[in-house]
Design an enzyme around this catalytic site. Structure first.
Site, PDB file in Angstrom:
ATOM      1  N   GLU A 291      21.166  32.437  -3.284  1.00 52.54           N
ATOM      2  CA  GLU A 291      21.673  31.170  -3.834  1.00 52.54           C
ATOM      3  C   GLU A 291      20.538  30.222  -4.213  1.00 52.54           C
ATOM      4  O   GLU A 291      20.537  29.048  -3.866  1.00 52.54           O
ATOM      5  CB  GLU A 291      22.630  30.499  -2.840  1.00 52.54           C
ATOM      6  CG  GLU A 291      23.859  31.351  -2.561  1.00 52.54           C
ATOM      7  CD  GLU A 291      24.900  30.681  -1.673  1.00 52.54           C
ATOM      8  OE1 GLU A 291      24.510  29.902  -0.789  1.00 52.54           O
ATOM      9  OE2 GLU A 291      26.098  30.950  -1.881  1.00 52.54           O
TER      10      GLU A 291
ATOM     11  N   ASP B 235      31.993  36.025   2.454  1.00 51.72           N
ATOM     12  CA  ASP B 235      31.516  34.719   2.898  1.00 51.72           C
ATOM     13  C   ASP B 235      32.538  33.959   3.749  1.00 51.72           C
ATOM     14  O   ASP B 235      33.170  33.025   3.254  1.00 51.72           O
ATOM     15  CB  ASP B 235      31.148  33.870   1.664  1.00 51.72           C
ATOM     16  CG  ASP B 235      30.413  32.599   2.034  1.00 51.72           C
ATOM     17  OD1 ASP B 235      30.028  32.462   3.207  1.00 51.72           O
ATOM     18  OD2 ASP B 235      30.219  31.751   1.152  1.00 51.72           O
TER      19      ASP B 235
ATOM     20  N   GLU C 293      34.746  25.934   6.919  1.00 46.37           N
ATOM     21  CA  GLU C 293      34.565  25.718   5.481  1.00 46.37           C
ATOM     22  C   GLU C 293      35.736  26.233   4.649  1.00 46.37           C
ATOM     23  O   GLU C 293      36.137  25.604   3.680  1.00 46.37           O
ATOM     24  CB  GLU C 293      33.258  26.415   5.043  1.00 46.37           C
ATOM     25  CG  GLU C 293      33.011  26.347   3.558  1.00 46.37           C
ATOM     26  CD  GLU C 293      31.717  27.049   3.134  1.00 46.37           C
ATOM     27  OE1 GLU C 293      30.979  27.529   4.021  1.00 46.37           O
ATOM     28  OE2 GLU C 293      31.461  27.114   1.927  1.00 46.37           O
TER      29      GLU C 293
END
Ligand code: BDP
Length: 673
Positions: free
Chosen positions: A275, A348, A376
């Site tokens: 990323e 993820d 998240e």
């Protein structure tokens, strides 16, 4: 009851347990001057504080023969490092309760264990146990930025006050250490994996040292996320190539500088070539080249933890395959003091993923499991989702060759992305404290059941009364599955809103990189839905042990919970339930919504059992969750219908709005991005 005390409330005992404790009047035996240490001082203080609190108000009656609690920290109870035994000898002339360990930290862990048992309502005489941590590393990973913002944090600002350190040490830093030590957590990586290089500068080393000194008595070592390009960013070099002698020398000197201030520094955590983060591949070198270079600098003083969370824009075959593809060829090439840290699943931290195939494929590499405590992708701190069952699912997963994921990681450790913040109750929601707690308990003992953990936590946090404890535990245990059902049922994943990751957005198809789009994951069209990861598709399934892959390859044999992760099927695919896939999908959303309604009803019946402050805070969050579970359901169903054109099964509620309505909703105010 504002939640600040976490599971360390030690609410006064009642009934028989209270009477017994009062009559036994346990006192902590003094420790001789020569045996004292800062860790033992903490143990004594914690025992005294906890016992006083459990005993309740008022002076204890003068006891005839008080029970002496003896901390015996130089013997070997047969547990090894950091373990302890608890042994009552109450019938004797001089009744004692012995906490024995081979080291002082073992005595501290034993002290917390004794308090935990008492807080659960067990009498001194019933507490006899021998225990030790299963794995050496039990770490929190904080995604906290030095400016106080927490990436993916939903509980306020960072708990680390870098601005005022090293001059001022916030009491929270001690209470944080207490909470961690009480569940056996023994290390903290204090800054975000998306790291800033200046964390390694001398003025930050002084701040880190202050924290390390404060946490040392609690057995907590400090670790830092290191930016791989630091030699360039702050070192004045024009390269960070791991094979360049000047770069190697820079890391050696930097590491020595840190150890000079913090002799028990844990080591570095590195997110590299992921990323947009810099890494060895920028110089044509491998992950092993990068990790080994840093490991050489650290030597036998600590560890380099290298993250396996990588996926690249160039490889558009299947994101789920990429970490394995990059790391598997490096098996056996990492230095002894390198650990590769692998997320529980191959994408993820989704509400449900199969276990990461690397766990079954890297026998010559030390692998550590990375879990995400902060939610998240599971509704932030607004939704109730107890993650114990999710983690139990991954830990017990069979990787092939008769090894579970827990078996693979036990020699190494577990890391949890922390959910702590400056909110008074630490985690945003009191129920999210349970996830911090569960992480610690599972890192201590990965074969503990989430049921047992939920019970312990509830007894310490809310109530020991079975009439209230049982329903709370039940709703905790159902809560993660409810989230899966109303967000991403039947193996779907990654359908959330862009950026903030809150709420449904299965319609997003136009982001720059293919694997950022929900459409990439669900692949729904008029004919069917799901990601074909069998040999006719991406063949990600071949990364698993052949026996497991064979079972999962058959859409009729795979657990329906993973069906659309591995298979693309027609909307009228016949499920084991007898329903079509489409009807089953709609039923799953409705089951999820119904469960949340059930939680709200369960909770509202507990009003008389819970203090008003926490009762109200949780009621409000459950009401939000009820609304938002419907939002997920309605928006998802409206979108699938816009794709497949199918009618809803008879008796099913129609989404109140068209897909366009849901698509237009925006949330610039969402926290944690
Ligand atoms: C993703 C998060 C991102 C993290 C990344 C990571 O959205 O904020 O930086 O994981 O683990 O889940 O590195």
């Amino acid at each position: 009851e504002d939640g600040y005390d976490l599971w360390l409330r030690f609410a006064p005992l009642d009934g028989v347990a209270a009477a017994k404790l009062k009559s036994q009047t346990p006192v902590v035996a003094p420790i001789s001057e020569g045996d004292r240490s800062s860790t033992l001082d903490v143990a004594v203080e914690e025992l005294e504080r906890g016992l006083t609190s459990l005993r309740g108000e008022g002076d204890p009656p003068p006891a005839q023969n008080p029970v002496q609690i003896i901390l015996d920290c130089g013997t070997e109870p047969g547990t090894g490092q950091s373990g302890f035994s608890l042994t009552p000898q109450l019938e004797a002339e001089r009744p004692t309760f012995r906490i024995a360990a081979q080291d002082h930290i073992g005595c501290l862990y034993g002290s917390y264990a004794l308090l935990r048992e008492l807080a659960a309502g067990r009498g001194l005489g019933e507490i006899s146990l021998i225990d030790a941590p299963a794995m050496p590393l039990r770490l929190l990973n904080h995604w906290d930025n030095p400016d106080g913002h927490v990436e993916r944090g939903y509980a306020g600002r960072s708990i680390f006050d870098w601005w005022n350190l090293p001059g001022r040490l916030d009491q929270r830093m001690i209470d944080y250490a207490r909470a961690n030590a009480s569940i056996g957590i023994n290390g903290a990586v204090v800054n975000n994996v998306n790291a800033r290089a200046f964390m390694l500068e001398p003025r930050y080393i002084a701040k880190l040292k202050r924290l390390a000194d404060a946490w040392r008595p609690y057995g907590i070592r400090i670790y830092v996320s290191a930016r791989f390009s630091a030699p360039r960013d702050i070192g004045g070099l024009d390269t960070a190539d791991p094979l360049d002698p000047a770069v190697r020398q820079w890391w050696q000197a930097k590491t020595d500088e840190i150890y000079a201030s913090i002799p028990d520094f844990g080591g570095f955590l590195v997110k590299a070539n992921s990323e947009g983060q810099p890494g060895p591949q920028d110089y044509g070198r491998s992950h092993a080249d990068g990790a080994n270079m840093m490991a050489e600098a650290v030597g036998d003083r600590g560890t380099v933890i290298w993250r396996a969370f990588v996926y690249s824009a160039e490889d558009d075959t299947d994101r789920a395959k990429q970490a394995y593809d990059e790391f598997k060829p490096l098996d056996g090439q990492f230095a002894d003091n390198v650990i590769v840290q692998v997320k529980n699943g191959p994408i993820d931290f989704q509400p449900r993923e199969p276990f990461h195939p690397m766990f079954g494929a890297m026998p010559k590499t030390r692998l550590m499991l990375e879990l995400q405590i902060t939610k998240e992708y599971l509704g932030f701190a607004s939704h109730l989702a107890f993650l114990g069952p999710m983690w139990e699912e991954v830990l017990t997963a069979d990787t092939g060759g008769e090894k579970s994921v827990a078996d693979v990681i036990v020699p190494v450790g577990m890391a949890g992305v922390a959910n702590t913040g400056s909110d008074r109750n630490w985690s945003g929601s009191v129920f999210d404290q349970a996830n911090w707690y569960a992480f610690g308990r599972l890192a201590w003992n990965p074969s503990m059941s989430s049921d047992a953990i939920a019970r312990e936590w509830t007894a310490q946090t809310f109530t020991r009364k079975p009439a209230a404890l049982e329903p709370i535990v039940r709703m905790m245990l159902e809560s993660r599955e409810a989230v899966v059902q109303y967000m991403t049922p039947l193996g779907l994943a990654h359908l959330m809103g862009t950026g903030h990751h809150y709420g449904p957005a299965p319609w997003v198809c136009d982001l720059a990189r293919p694997e950022w789009n929900p459409c990439y994951y669900h692949r729904a069209d008029r004919d069917g839905i799901g990601f074909d990861r069998t040999p006719s598709g991406s063949n990600a399934i071949s990364q698993y042990d052949p026996a497991i892959a064979a079972q999962w390859s058959d859409p009729a044999a795979i657990d329906p919970k993973l069906l659309l992760w591995f298979h693309r099927v027609d909307w009228d695919h016949r499920m084991a339930s007898g329903r079509t896939l489409w009807h089953e999908l709609v039923a799953e959303y409705d089951r999820g919504v119904a469960k949340v309604d059930g939680f709200a009803a369960t909770w509202s019946a507990l009003e008389s059992e819970i203090d008003p402050e926490r009762f109200r805070a949780i009621s409000e969050r459950l009401a939000i969750q009820q609304t938002e579970a419907r939002w997920w359901r309605d928006a998802s169903i409206a979108y699938w219908q816009s794709v497949n054109g199918l009618p809803l099964p008879e008796g099913t509620a129609k989404p109140p709005f068209s897909v366009e309505y849901y698509r237009k909703l925006e949330f610039p105010e969402a926290p944690g991005q």
